[in-house]
Design an enzyme around this catalytic site. Sequence first.
Site, mmCIF file in Angstrom:
data_model
loop_
_atom_site.group_PDB
_atom_site.id
_atom_site.type_symbol
_atom_site.label_atom_id
_atom_site.label_comp_id
_atom_site.label_asym_id
_atom_site.label_seq_id
_atom_site.Cartn_x
_atom_site.Cartn_y
_atom_site.Cartn_z
ATOM 1 N N GLN A 99 53.383 -106.540 -7.053
ATOM 2 C CA GLN A 99 52.889 -107.796 -7.638
ATOM 3 C C GLN A 99 53.473 -109.018 -6.928
ATOM 4 O O GLN A 99 52.805 -110.057 -6.788
ATOM 5 C CB GLN A 99 53.135 -107.842 -9.155
ATOM 6 C CG GLN A 99 54.581 -107.725 -9.610
ATOM 7 C CD GLN A 99 55.065 -106.280 -9.757
ATOM 8 O OE1 GLN A 99 54.506 -105.359 -9.164
ATOM 9 N NE2 GLN A 99 56.114 -106.085 -10.530
ATOM 10 N N GLN B 151 75.729 -94.135 9.105
ATOM 11 C CA GLN B 151 74.274 -94.121 9.004
ATOM 12 C C GLN B 151 73.820 -93.204 7.868
ATOM 13 O O GLN B 151 72.934 -93.551 7.087
ATOM 14 C CB GLN B 151 73.671 -93.639 10.330
ATOM 15 C CG GLN B 151 72.193 -93.870 10.438
ATOM 16 C CD GLN B 151 71.862 -95.333 10.330
ATOM 17 O OE1 GLN B 151 72.620 -96.185 10.766
ATOM 18 N NE2 GLN B 151 70.755 -95.642 9.698
ATOM 19 N N HIS C 210 73.313 -94.196 4.041
ATOM 20 C CA HIS C 210 72.247 -95.073 3.540
ATOM 21 C C HIS C 210 71.375 -94.387 2.494
ATOM 22 O O HIS C 210 71.183 -94.885 1.405
ATOM 23 C CB HIS C 210 71.375 -95.602 4.680
ATOM 24 C CG HIS C 210 71.926 -96.838 5.314
ATOM 25 N ND1 HIS C 210 72.081 -98.012 4.624
ATOM 26 C CD2 HIS C 210 72.387 -97.080 6.563
ATOM 27 C CE1 HIS C 210 72.596 -98.930 5.425
ATOM 28 N NE2 HIS C 210 72.806 -98.393 6.598
ATOM 29 N N GLU D 2 66.310 -96.444 15.871
ATOM 30 C CA GLU D 2 66.538 -97.796 15.372
ATOM 31 C C GLU D 2 67.846 -98.353 15.963
ATOM 32 O O GLU D 2 67.876 -99.438 16.517
ATOM 33 C CB GLU D 2 66.633 -97.728 13.843
ATOM 34 C CG GLU D 2 66.856 -99.058 13.166
ATOM 35 C CD GLU D 2 67.177 -98.894 11.684
ATOM 36 O OE1 GLU D 2 67.444 -97.747 11.244
ATOM 37 O OE2 GLU D 2 67.169 -99.901 10.976
ATOM 38 N N HIS D 3 68.926 -97.568 15.808
ATOM 39 C CA HIS D 3 70.227 -97.959 16.366
ATOM 40 C C HIS D 3 70.605 -96.968 17.461
ATOM 41 O O HIS D 3 70.552 -95.758 17.235
ATOM 42 C CB HIS D 3 71.334 -97.881 15.310
ATOM 43 C CG HIS D 3 71.046 -98.657 14.067
ATOM 44 N ND1 HIS D 3 70.567 -98.075 12.912
ATOM 45 C CD2 HIS D 3 71.177 -99.974 13.791
ATOM 46 C CE1 HIS D 3 70.412 -98.999 11.991
ATOM 47 N NE2 HIS D 3 70.773 -100.164 12.480
ATOM 48 N N HIS E 290 26.005 -120.395 25.717
ATOM 49 C CA HIS E 290 27.260 -120.588 26.439
ATOM 50 C C HIS E 290 26.976 -121.241 27.797
ATOM 51 O O HIS E 290 27.659 -122.180 28.206
ATOM 52 C CB HIS E 290 27.980 -119.240 26.660
ATOM 53 C CG HIS E 290 28.738 -118.748 25.466
ATOM 54 N ND1 HIS E 290 28.139 -118.475 24.254
ATOM 55 C CD2 HIS E 290 30.068 -118.494 25.275
ATOM 56 C CE1 HIS E 290 29.068 -118.066 23.388
ATOM 57 N NE2 HIS E 290 30.245 -118.066 23.992
ATOM 58 N N TYR F 227 60.915 -111.183 0.702
ATOM 59 C CA TYR F 227 61.072 -110.281 -0.428
ATOM 60 C C TYR F 227 62.480 -109.692 -0.406
ATOM 61 O O TYR F 227 62.929 -109.210 0.630
ATOM 62 C CB TYR F 227 60.041 -109.148 -0.362
ATOM 63 C CG TYR F 227 60.130 -108.269 -1.582
ATOM 64 C CD1 TYR F 227 59.476 -108.633 -2.750
ATOM 65 C CD2 TYR F 227 60.898 -107.105 -1.583
ATOM 66 C CE1 TYR F 227 59.590 -107.860 -3.893
ATOM 67 C CE2 TYR F 227 61.018 -106.337 -2.724
ATOM 68 C CZ TYR F 227 60.360 -106.716 -3.878
ATOM 69 O OH TYR F 227 60.479 -105.956 -5.010
ATOM 70 N N GLU G 203 26.019 -111.937 30.217
ATOM 71 C CA GLU G 203 26.301 -111.442 28.872
ATOM 72 C C GLU G 203 25.212 -111.886 27.877
ATOM 73 O O GLU G 203 25.370 -111.764 26.668
ATOM 74 C CB GLU G 203 27.694 -111.924 28.413
ATOM 75 C CG GLU G 203 28.825 -111.346 29.275
ATOM 76 C CD GLU G 203 30.238 -111.628 28.747
ATOM 77 O OE1 GLU G 203 30.375 -112.432 27.798
ATOM 78 O OE2 GLU G 203 31.191 -111.014 29.272
ATOM 79 N N ASP H 282 75.382 -104.730 11.700
ATOM 80 C CA ASP H 282 74.808 -104.901 10.364
ATOM 81 C C ASP H 282 75.206 -106.227 9.736
ATOM 82 O O ASP H 282 74.458 -106.794 8.945
ATOM 83 C CB ASP H 282 75.309 -103.786 9.429
ATOM 84 C CG ASP H 282 74.515 -102.506 9.616
ATOM 85 O OD1 ASP H 282 73.470 -102.557 10.276
ATOM 86 O OD2 ASP H 282 74.955 -101.465 9.093
#
Lengths: 433, 433
Positions: B192, B260, B263, B328-329, B421, B130, B416, B362
């Site tokens: 969608q 940063q 963003h 994250e970084h 089995h 995506y 069991e 990046d």
Amino acid sequence: MQIVKIDKNSDISNLVDTLLQRTPNYYDDYIKQVQNIINDVKERKDEALIDFTQRFDQVKLSKNEIKVTEEEIKEAYDKVDSDLLDIVRKAKVKIETYHMKQKQYSWFDSEEKGILLGQKISAVSWAGVYVPGGKAVYPSSVLMNVIPAVVAGVENIVMTTPPGKDGKVNPLTLVVANECGLKDIYKVGGAQAIAALAYGTETIPKVDKIVGPGNIYVALAKKAVYGHVNIDSIAGPSEILILADETANPRYIAADLLSQAEHDELASSILVTDSEEVANKVVEEINALKNELSRKEILEKSLANYGYILLVDSIDEGVKVSNEIAPEHLEIITKEPFMVMTKIKNAGAIFLGEYSPEPLGDYMAGPNHVLPTNGTAKFFSPLGVDDFIKKSSIISYSREALYELHEDIIKFADSEQLTAHAKSIKVRFEDDK
Amino acid sequence: MQIVKIDKNSDISNLVDTLLQRTPNYYDDYIKQVQNIINDVKERKDEALIDFTQRFDQVKLSKNEIKVTEEEIKEAYDKVDSDLLDIVRKAKVKIETYHMKQKQYSWFDSEEKGILLGQKISAVSWAGVYVPGGKAVYPSSVLMNVIPAVVAGVENIVMTTPPGKDGKVNPLTLVVANECGLKDIYKVGGAQAIAALAYGTETIPKVDKIVGPGNIYVALAKKAVYGHVNIDSIAGPSEILILADETANPRYIAADLLSQAEHDELASSILVTDSEEVANKVVEEINALKNELSRKEILEKSLANYGYILLVDSIDEGVKVSNEIAPEHLEIITKEPFMVMTKIKNAGAIFLGEYSPEPLGDYMAGPNHVLPTNGTAKFFSPLGVDDFIKKSSIISYSREALYELHEDIIKFADSEQLTAHAKSIKVRFEDDK
């Protein structure tokens, strides 16, 4: 058990759809209830756990009874068959040995101008294992869920499981957990246990990763907390697909199909063969064998609903069918099983040859028996050490190496209109000019 | 940008909670809407996609306009800056080179008595990427999402992205996708698009794994279809944490914090240092630098809300804070960055030394820039080749090897209460007696 002929032009998508419908992907009615339980545990913590345990398990715990005591673990040993304990210990060694081989290692690669790139592997710090309650106890499931976490090096592993009506945890569960080195076991089950592991309470610590099977409430709660913590995959009904040619022993096939069918009414047992003779004999053997087994009603229901014998033109055609179904368990009982295996794209575990029946993998072989079910082998893997580690990228550049790229990075960042990104590179070379 | 003193007894859990609250874990209002979109696409397929695209993107597509044509891809090349294209190609090689090193291989191990155990690695057959629409176009994001799938060996990779008001896909997105070998690109965005990739329509194929960033509708749709297909992690707001001692250059730190912060308003920039001098100078440098940058309003908001300078007693204390935040970084700008790195447990990507600024990662360094955000580095990993493979356990036993275990397995299965089995093992040795 119906025999269905399949040829090159057959569309098996109806069959695949029927199997997939065993797990509706969401359940509107339950979702709200599960979300309410989670919210309540987030807010009232231990108090909420105590209330839900009283409501759902009919056990009234005080705050300091939520955690299983050392005393209770000791007592549990007295109640467990010592021969069974020996077998559990043997299985444990085999499972550990296999999972040790799954370990991944940190790595780096370097270039002389001063570039070092790599990947650091570390275990999650906290893991929570859910063990279902109810009448059936599955010590093998405790082993299979806990051992990969231990091998991965998870420092803190906790367990939750609902108490029986007597307020006790099943002794076998306690003993197996203790054999794996677990000390922190909590008497909480259902969605409330998952919420406690995801958000933490006064008694139960918040974990990073939750694993273990459970009923629909547990499954939906795991999905709801996914992202806030990590989870294993969402377990669905179980299945086996046996790919067999004319060399296969129909009695073995029949027994293996039945072993899958006894799990529950949604379990699916599928034989795919290019031998009409084998197909017919398997039907006879199933009819003979099932009378010797204890769960006859479940067997008959699951075979009637989701049992299939698919007669294909060739084993190659059978492989295509199998890849489409993506079975949890795949047995290949043919002349050259390893050559057939090369063509398999989607399967949780692949059992090769006539002396590798699926129950061998359930208990003793070593690989994990927690496998992707119901077609999810197309994208999920068996539970393993991977589930309890995570990776960090490692990046180290020298001035020289960064200088070589600096104009490219600045132009790239500018094209994305990220001028502060460009600036971060520029300031490092501004004195050059 | 506030300077906060932290000592051994400080509880940073409030800070961690503030950061975590940037991503509420669920959004009741949106969930229903997203589920309705998914249900509609499941039922009406392409027709639903056409309706939603008209409603949300103000573009009326006919059925055969959903897929981008070869002609459109050719035209896109004329609109793209050829210098930028050269840089994209250079970045592509570096990203491919790094990801090649992530490849895992099938393995087996064997014992002489006839035991072969292993793990087979295979790529998923279908992946869907995506790509968000909107004003900002991130060609680097296309590279980072597509290349790991290509390197993993995914046979079929498709892309969906919302069309602009002119009914066209951004030319740079098309060119970068084409450079990566993608041919199947669809003009559909939002929930969608995720529904189409998860369930398939007449035009868009069902995939096994969906990756790529998106808005809240996309994120919730991915979570909703998780389990039916696999997804990458759910992206949240971005953050950087810089761990610096007195040797660090305050101007570099300031520029990296700002990169940063630009963003979005939810981005978080955190400096953790044991040097009060560095802390004060970074504040000065931020004030000086931010006037030279274009997204001043976003910068100021994100620094005011989620910018912190934490003054710690020692770098070791700083490491503890960093592990708790799980950024994250993570940049480590200290005397011995590699020694500090050995103590890092939780971070998406770790940048070592003063010439390894985050924007290097990046775009050009090679490691993936799709990283676990907002504390999820405690349990999630960077996007990589692992995301596009799955594993199958391999089990093959000889008669002799199974015989050795058969009594144990039978007893284990009986414990069991799984008699079928046990029977599956028994039938294989019943002629012995």
